[in-house]
Enzyme design. Structure first.
Site, short mmCIF file in Angstrom:
data_model
loop_
_atom_site.label_atom_id
_atom_site.label_comp_id
_atom_site.label_asym_id
_atom_site.label_seq_id
_atom_site.Cartn_x
_atom_site.Cartn_y
_atom_site.Cartn_z
CB THR A 1 -0.92 0.03 1.23
OG1 THR A 1 -0.17 0.40 2.39
CG2 THR A 1 -1.58 -1.32 1.46
CB CYS A 2 0.09 4.84 -0.01
SG CYS A 2 -0.91 5.13 1.45
CG ASN A 3 0.65 3.73 4.97
OD1 ASN A 3 0.41 2.58 5.28
ND2 ASN A 3 -0.27 4.68 4.94
NE ARG A 4 0.16 -1.22 6.65
CZ ARG A 4 0.67 -1.32 7.89
NH1 ARG A 4 1.40 -2.37 8.22
NH2 ARG A 4 0.41 -0.39 8.80
CD GLU B 1 -5.73 3.31 5.58
OE1 GLU B 1 -6.12 3.82 4.52
OE2 GLU B 1 -4.58 2.88 5.76
CD GLU C 1 -8.79 5.07 2.09
OE1 GLU C 1 -9.11 6.20 1.70
OE2 GLU C 1 -8.34 4.84 3.23
CD GLN D 1 -5.04 0.04 0.46
OE1 GLN D 1 -4.71 -0.02 1.65
NE2 GLN D 1 -4.75 1.07 -0.30
N GLY E 1 -8.50 5.81 -9.32
CA GLY E 1 -8.57 4.55 -8.58
C GLY E 1 -9.42 4.66 -7.32
CB ALA F 1 -9.52 8.83 -7.48
#
Length: 409
Positions: free
Chosen positions: A46-49, A116, A118, A122, A193, A196
């Protein structure tokens, strides 16, 4: 045995995470599953893991150490100079710690923005990708499926439903002091995505009335029609006309040449790898908000009604069911063997009603011992249960089968 290697925003620098993110497509679960000591693999990026979840052949000597090296070598070949930093910072977990960590991650309790929305999706997409590649295992399948149940229970019991925690909302909160009126603010969204979609919801919650969307893949028109915004066909024009630019794509998008220095403009980069060149921050009038900055401002809210307790209970329940599996199988096999012997003697006596009745009886007889086995495992008394069924029925449980997930139900 379950194994996990995790590099995330809490233990790894964003520069390293960005390099890993760029290599994530090449770090697929099929590569890890090719090792003969790996039964199954799921990779979550993901964006941070970045996390690799593996089921290992526990009898293999040093399986966890072999898995640790396998994941790091896969990544090190792709992150270059960051390899040593990654080796120092990445954390490994094994056994029951993996289950609790996975449940906490899926529930958003380990996220940059705690709770969060999302992350649960994911996690499940990571499972589907591994499944499509044919490299999951029964243990991983059930762990990830139960993680989804745990995340729903956390949101229901920890007052997270409707609160809409996400990176997009955090970013908008952070820049809100610079926005006089969202309804009169021109916003350009770069990307179509799942992030977004979350960003659109966050903007609409603030009554943003002038929102355009740009996509380098040509999906802007369809996305815009779905969410009631306008499509933008030219990136530079869209940036020039926007007061706020928000990027959330899977590719590098905005350079310093794309951003004019004509007036004040806020640019929010929610991408990892970065969607915006850091040099944009040096442009007159431009304010760049990226994930690293967001990480510094992401508060850790108090999640009421015991969110962590919910995760702990779900993980303990999963572990108890796994540990009780061998005893459950032994009891059911014993009853089924007796049933088949009796049916062999009775077959042909009627039209099948006797067989149906006996099979129903076998199911009824199996139910309570199965429930008691799981309860005993949850209470740490599984050995007592196994000794009891051996004393009463002469059933011996193969303890090497503990940890399997066959016949749980």
């Amino acid at each position: 045995m379950l194994f996990c290697l995790t590099a995330n925003h809490r233990n790894t620098d964003f520069e390293v995470l960005e390099r890993i993110s760029q290599a994530a497509d090449a770090a697929g679960p099929d590569v890890l599953a090719a090792h003969d000591f790996v039964r199954g693999a799921v990779v979550l990026s993901t964006c941070n893991r970045f996390e690799a979840y593996l089921e290992l052949d526990e009898p293999v000597t040093g399986a966890a150490a072999l898995a640790h090296e396998a994941v790091l070598e896969l990544l090190e070949a792709r992150v270059g100079a960051d390899a040593e930093a990654l080796r120092r910072s990445a954390v490994t977990l094994s056994g029951d710690d993996v289950v609790r960590h996975l449940f906490a991650v899926s529930s958003g309790l380990e996220s940059m923005v705690v709770g969060e929305e999302e992350i649960s999706g994911q996690v499940q997409r990571a499972l589907r990708s591994a499944r499509d590649a044919g490299v999951t295992s029964p243990l991983l399948e059930q762990a990830f499926q139960r993680a989804a149940h745990a995340s729903r229970e956390v949101r229901a019991r920890a007052n997270l439903v409707g609160e809409g925690r996400s990176l997009a909302r955090l970013a908008l909160d952070l820049v809100a002091s610079r926005i006089t009126d969202w309804s009169d603010t021109a916003v350009l969204l770069v990307g179509t995505g799942s992030y977004a979609a979350t960003t659109i919801a966050a903007l609409q919650a603030r009554a943003a009335g002038d929102v355009r969307v740009y996509s380098a893949t040509g999906r802007a028109q369809k996305f815009a029609a779905k969410y009631g915004v306008r499509a933008e066909s030219d990136l530079r024009r869209g940036i020039r006309e926007a007061d706020v630019v928000i990027t959330c794509t899977a590719r590098y998008t905005v350079t310093a040449d794309d951003v004019p220095s004509d007036r004040e403009r806020i640019i929010v980069d929610l991408g990892l790898p970065r969607n915006v060149d850091p040099a944009v921050a040096d442009i007159d009038g431009a304010t760049l908000v990226d994930l690293e900055l967001l990480g510094k401002h992401a508060s850790v809210p108090e999640l009421g009604h015991g969110a962590h307790e919910v995760v702990g209970s779900a993980a303990a329940s999963f572990t108890a069911q796994r540990d009780a599996a061998a005893a459950v199988v032994a009891v059911r096999s014993h009853i089924q063997a007796a049933l088949e012997a009796e049916l062999g003697r009775l077959r042909g006596d009627d039209d099948g009603r006797t067989e149906a009745a006996l099979r129903h009886l076998a199911g009824v007889l199996s139910h309570t011992p199965s429930v008691r086995a799981r309860e005993a495992a949850a209470e740490g008394r599984l050995d007592e249960f196994e000794r009891a069924i051996e004393l009463v029925f002469g059933i011996r449980v193969d303890r090497e089968e503990r940890g399997g997930l066959r016949a749980i139900g």
